[in-house]
Write a protein that holds these residues in place. Structure first.
Motif, PDB file in Angstrom:
ATOM      1  N   GLY A   8      -7.246  13.811  -3.665  1.00  0.00           N
ATOM      2  CA  GLY A   8      -6.794  15.186  -3.826  1.00  0.00           C
ATOM      3  C   GLY A   8      -5.462  15.340  -4.518  1.00  0.00           C
ATOM      4  O   GLY A   8      -4.991  16.452  -4.693  1.00  0.00           O
ATOM      5  N   GLY A   9      -4.835  14.231  -4.910  1.00  0.00           N
ATOM      6  CA  GLY A   9      -3.516  14.299  -5.522  1.00  0.00           C
ATOM      7  C   GLY A   9      -3.578  14.273  -7.039  1.00  0.00           C
ATOM      8  O   GLY A   9      -4.651  14.257  -7.646  1.00  0.00           O
TER       9      GLY A   9
ATOM     10  N   THR B 171       0.837  -1.198   0.000  1.00  0.00           N
ATOM     11  CA  THR B 171       0.000   0.000   0.000  1.00  0.00           C
ATOM     12  C   THR B 171       0.871   1.247   0.000  1.00  0.00           C
ATOM     13  O   THR B 171       1.822   1.346   0.777  1.00  0.00           O
ATOM     14  CB  THR B 171      -0.921   0.040   1.231  1.00  0.00           C
ATOM     15  N   LEU B 172       0.537   2.180  -0.865  1.00  0.00           N
ATOM     16  CA  LEU B 172       1.175   3.497  -0.865  1.00  0.00           C
ATOM     17  C   LEU B 172       0.137   4.532  -0.483  1.00  0.00           C
ATOM     18  O   LEU B 172      -0.903   4.648  -1.138  1.00  0.00           O
ATOM     19  CB  LEU B 172       1.744   3.822  -2.246  1.00  0.00           C
ATOM     20  N   ASN B 173       0.412   5.285   0.583  1.00  0.00           N
ATOM     21  CA  ASN B 173      -0.453   6.387   1.018  1.00  0.00           C
ATOM     22  C   ASN B 173       0.283   7.695   0.766  1.00  0.00           C
ATOM     23  O   ASN B 173       1.216   8.041   1.497  1.00  0.00           O
ATOM     24  CB  ASN B 173      -0.784   6.256   2.506  1.00  0.00           C
ATOM     25  N   LEU B 174      -0.117   8.404  -0.284  1.00  0.00           N
ATOM     26  CA  LEU B 174       0.507   9.692  -0.607  1.00  0.00           C
ATOM     27  C   LEU B 174      -0.459  10.800  -0.198  1.00  0.00           C
ATOM     28  O   LEU B 174      -1.442  11.071  -0.882  1.00  0.00           O
ATOM     29  CB  LEU B 174       0.832   9.769  -2.102  1.00  0.00           C
ATOM     30  N   HIS B 175      -0.180  11.415   0.960  1.00  0.00           N
ATOM     31  CA  HIS B 175      -1.026  12.483   1.481  1.00  0.00           C
ATOM     32  C   HIS B 175      -0.532  13.859   1.026  1.00  0.00           C
ATOM     33  O   HIS B 175      -1.330  14.762   0.792  1.00  0.00           O
ATOM     34  CB  HIS B 175      -1.069  12.435   3.006  1.00  0.00           C
ATOM     35  N   ASP B 176       0.783  14.004   0.941  1.00  0.00           N
ATOM     36  CA  ASP B 176       1.380  15.271   0.517  1.00  0.00           C
ATOM     37  C   ASP B 176       2.817  14.992   0.124  1.00  0.00           C
ATOM     38  O   ASP B 176       3.386  13.951   0.452  1.00  0.00           O
ATOM     39  CB  ASP B 176       1.315  16.293   1.653  1.00  0.00           C
ATOM     40  N   GLY B 177       3.425  15.944  -0.590  1.00  0.00           N
ATOM     41  CA  GLY B 177       4.786  15.749  -1.037  1.00  0.00           C
ATOM     42  C   GLY B 177       4.843  15.228  -2.463  1.00  0.00           C
ATOM     43  O   GLY B 177       3.826  15.161  -3.161  1.00  0.00           O
ATOM     44  N   THR B 178       6.028  14.813  -2.894  1.00  0.00           N
ATOM     45  CA  THR B 178       6.238  14.374  -4.272  1.00  0.00           C
ATOM     46  C   THR B 178       7.050  13.088  -4.315  1.00  0.00           C
ATOM     47  O   THR B 178       8.091  12.980  -3.661  1.00  0.00           O
ATOM     48  CB  THR B 178       6.998  15.447  -5.083  1.00  0.00           C
ATOM     49  N   ILE B 179       6.561  12.129  -5.078  1.00  0.00           N
ATOM     50  CA  ILE B 179       7.306  10.913  -5.385  1.00  0.00           C
ATOM     51  C   ILE B 179       7.637  10.940  -6.865  1.00  0.00           C
ATOM     52  O   ILE B 179       6.747  11.072  -7.704  1.00  0.00           O
ATOM     53  CB  ILE B 179       6.503   9.642  -5.057  1.00  0.00           C
TER      54      ILE B 179
ATOM     55  N   HIS C 250      -2.300  -1.323  -3.721  1.00  0.00           N
ATOM     56  CA  HIS C 250      -3.286  -0.231  -3.720  1.00  0.00           C
ATOM     57  C   HIS C 250      -2.585   1.083  -3.438  1.00  0.00           C
ATOM     58  O   HIS C 250      -1.697   1.160  -2.579  1.00  0.00           O
ATOM     59  CB  HIS C 250      -4.375  -0.455  -2.681  1.00  0.00           C
ATOM     60  N   VAL C 251      -3.001   2.131  -4.160  1.00  0.00           N
ATOM     61  CA  VAL C 251      -2.464   3.477  -3.977  1.00  0.00           C
ATOM     62  C   VAL C 251      -3.590   4.411  -3.566  1.00  0.00           C
ATOM     63  O   VAL C 251      -4.627   4.484  -4.241  1.00  0.00           O
ATOM     64  CB  VAL C 251      -1.804   4.001  -5.274  1.00  0.00           C
ATOM     65  N   ASN C 252      -3.405   5.102  -2.444  1.00  0.00           N
ATOM     66  CA  ASN C 252      -4.307   6.176  -2.023  1.00  0.00           C
ATOM     67  C   ASN C 252      -3.636   7.495  -2.366  1.00  0.00           C
ATOM     68  O   ASN C 252      -2.726   7.951  -1.656  1.00  0.00           O
ATOM     69  CB  ASN C 252      -4.574   6.097  -0.521  1.00  0.00           C
ATOM     70  N   LEU C 253      -4.046   8.091  -3.483  1.00  0.00           N
ATOM     71  CA  LEU C 253      -3.459   9.357  -3.930  1.00  0.00           C
ATOM     72  C   LEU C 253      -4.285  10.492  -3.337  1.00  0.00           C
ATOM     73  O   LEU C 253      -5.076  11.148  -4.011  1.00  0.00           O
ATOM     74  CB  LEU C 253      -3.433   9.405  -5.455  1.00  0.00           C
ATOM     75  N   ASN C 254      -4.081  10.714  -2.042  1.00  0.00           N
ATOM     76  CA  ASN C 254      -4.896  11.684  -1.313  1.00  0.00           C
ATOM     77  C   ASN C 254      -4.442  13.124  -1.524  1.00  0.00           C
ATOM     78  O   ASN C 254      -5.212  14.061  -1.315  1.00  0.00           O
ATOM     79  CB  ASN C 254      -4.865  11.358   0.183  1.00  0.00           C
ATOM     80  N   GLY C 255      -3.202  13.308  -1.905  1.00  0.00           N
ATOM     81  CA  GLY C 255      -2.641  14.630  -2.124  1.00  0.00           C
ATOM     82  C   GLY C 255      -1.252  14.487  -2.705  1.00  0.00           C
ATOM     83  O   GLY C 255      -0.767  13.382  -2.935  1.00  0.00           O
ATOM     84  N   GLY C 256      -0.605  15.602  -2.938  1.00  0.00           N
ATOM     85  CA  GLY C 256       0.741  15.552  -3.466  1.00  0.00           C
ATOM     86  C   GLY C 256       0.797  15.153  -4.925  1.00  0.00           C
ATOM     87  O   GLY C 256      -0.212  15.154  -5.641  1.00  0.00           O
ATOM     88  N   VAL C 257       1.982  14.772  -5.373  1.00  0.00           N
ATOM     89  CA  VAL C 257       2.219  14.457  -6.780  1.00  0.00           C
ATOM     90  C   VAL C 257       2.976  13.143  -6.902  1.00  0.00           C
ATOM     91  O   VAL C 257       4.007  12.947  -6.253  1.00  0.00           O
ATOM     92  CB  VAL C 257       3.036  15.573  -7.470  1.00  0.00           C
ATOM     93  N   LEU C 258       2.462  12.272  -7.746  1.00  0.00           N
ATOM     94  CA  LEU C 258       3.144  11.041  -8.127  1.00  0.00           C
ATOM     95  C   LEU C 258       3.525  11.185  -9.589  1.00  0.00           C
ATOM     96  O   LEU C 258       2.642  11.314 -10.448  1.00  0.00           O
ATOM     97  CB  LEU C 258       2.229   9.834  -7.932  1.00  0.00           C
TER      98      LEU C 258
END
Length: 242
Positions: free
Chosen positions: A164-165, A105-113, A131-139
């Motif tokens: 939100g991402g 699981t990847l949880n991206l809430h903020d920031g950049t990957i 599963h990826v939760n793209l909640n914010g930030g940038v992938l």
């Protein structure tokens, strides 16, 4: 002399390609704590190989932090593996496998990957779940793939919830990503009714494919927007009068 040289070359090659594993030995859950990794140091580019995260909970990266790694494996056979971004930057110079051979699981809430030297993959090998939760930030990256080895194992599960991402991929990947959307593997806000995905090429980001989502409440200012200091009117449209 040749034998000694050969042994030295093999030792150096082995050290250069050896992966490093997350163990969270301190219990603080931070990527940036060296003691939480099997080598006693945070993963080093061109030294430690892939970062193997085969534990839940896995590491968290926070605002103001910046790390660089050769590659990432989330979850091995029979294990879980989670990576959480709450800000900061993570540069992946090789591949990123979310759900390598287990449940990742990847949880991206903020920031950049940024995955710039390989492919970002969700559920790669047979038996994997990603599963990826793209909640914010940038992938962002050069390419992506979901359920790569589906032909070998029809039970592979790979999904992404765009909230939100935003995801940005190099080149025109709209046909491939639209296929994932049509298959129900990529959806907006957990699949809530009225949420919608926006997929486009060469508009917001020249030469790149951009994927984002809008919430049915239509918030203003929008997610990820930046407003100047001063009075700001917040508005939204609920699904039902309240």
């Amino acid at each position: 002399i040749y034998l000694v040289v050969l042994v030295l070359v093999l030792v150096l090659a082995g050290n250069a390609s050896a992966d490093v594993s997350w163990n969270n030995s301190t219990g603080d859950g931070r990527w940036g704590t060296g003691a939480n990794w099997s080598t006693g140091e945070i993963p080093r580019v061109n030294v430690d190989g892939y970062a193997r995260i085969f534990l839940d909970p896995g590491p968290t990266i926070y605002a103001g932090e910046s790390f660089e790694v050769d590659g990432i494996h989330l979850a091995n056979t029979g294990t879980g593996g989670t990576l959480t971004m709450r800000g900061g930057e993570l540069f992946v110079r090789g591949g990123f496998n979310c759900g390598w051979r287990g449940q990742g699981t990847l949880n991206l809430h903020d920031g950049t990957i940024t995955v710039d030297g390989g492919t970002f993959k969700i559920a790669r090998d047979p038996g994997s779940v990603g599963h990826v939760n793209l909640n914010g930030g940038v992938l962002q990256g050069s390419a992506m793939n979901i359920r790569e080895k589906l032909a070998q194992d029809p039970d592979i599960i790979g999904t992404m919830s765009v909230n939100g991402g935003v995801m940005i991929m190099d080149g025109d990947d709209t046909e491939q990503i639209q296929g994932y959307i049509d298959s129900g593997w990529i959806y907006a806000y957990g699949g809530v009714e009225g949420a919608a995905l926006k997929l486009e090429y060469n508009e917001e980001n020249p030469g790149q494919t951009t994927l984002s989502a809008t919430h049915p409440f239509n918030p203003s200012p929008a997610n990820r927007s930046i407003v100047p200091p001063g009075a700001v009117e917040l508005s939204w449209t609920p699904a039902d009068p309240c």
